[in-house]
Enzyme design. Sequence first.
Site, PDB file in Angstrom:
ATOM      1  N   LYS A  11     -14.384 -21.040 -14.007  1.00 22.96           N
ATOM      2  CA  LYS A  11     -14.239 -22.338 -15.258  1.00 22.96           C
ATOM      3  C   LYS A  11     -12.951 -22.844 -14.772  1.00 22.96           C
ATOM      4  CE  LYS A  11     -17.869 -20.492 -18.236  1.00 22.96           C
ATOM      5  NZ  LYS A  11     -18.214 -20.794 -19.710  1.00 22.96           N
ATOM      6  N   SER A 214     -20.522 -14.364 -23.257  1.00 24.91           N
ATOM      7  CA  SER A 214     -20.029 -13.536 -24.141  1.00 24.91           C
ATOM      8  C   SER A 214     -19.706 -11.734 -23.903  1.00 24.91           C
ATOM      9  CB  SER A 214     -20.124 -13.984 -25.913  1.00 24.91           C
ATOM     10  OG  SER A 214     -20.034 -15.218 -25.784  1.00 24.91           O
TER      11      SER A 214
END
Length: 256
Positions: A11, A214
Amino acid sequence: MRRPLVMGNWKLNGSKAMVADLIKGLDAQLAGVEGVDAAIAPPVMYLDLAEQLLGKAESKILLGSQNVDVNASGAFTGDISPEMLKDFGATHIIIGHSERRDYHAESDEYVAKKFAFLKEHGLVPVLCIGESEAQNEAGETVAVCARQLDAVINTQGVEALNGAVIAYEPIWAIGTGKAATAEDAQRIHAEIRAHIAAKSEEVAKNVVIQYGGSVKPENAEAYFAQPDIDGALVGGAALNAESFAAIAKAAAVAKA
Ligand SMILES: O=C[C@H](O)COP(=O)(O)O
């Protein structure tokens, strides 16, 4: 047999020093690990550096990118083309991530256009699909995933999924620590595969479907023990060499 793929989506994180450190750590941690493909998608700004470092280390780590645009060249300020990504050794290109769909208003049709463009240029699309929390609560998960997939299937044919990767990422599980249970994720993966199988059993059997949201070293093994979970798209835990390598190693062991 589908080869597992664990991919790190960095990211908007990084610096030259961080890229160098992380790649050094990953190479050390992943040396000698067989039976899994590990890929990293640093910010596009650092692809050049990443390619050089991976080359120098004769690394097996695959290089990817977090996005691509839909034009080959010309007056498209700020855009990045598939050939530019190829020029820096990127092979696995994430498209349709929920952060792009949400923050950049990317529609299913636009993502499908990116998918076709990547295929045309011989790159591997890593197509992200997944539902929001509200859609999940409304019981719309499978319908949302089917709609996002159909944007590709109905325009390019189911065979377009050959050699591509699908990443199922429930949006509510991304970066929240609130991961889907392995059983719930397996159920959705099986539904996704069945949706593809309705058009082609062969394509469905071979397509790699990653889970994302996650994923950590602590829960990775449970995901990879599921028959339809072929790897992971990892965000936060991919920023640490030890964590990312532990996830990749868990995939190698579970899928051996
Ligand atoms: O692309 C990766 C996903 O968005 C997952 O991110 P996360 O592992 O930080 O939840």
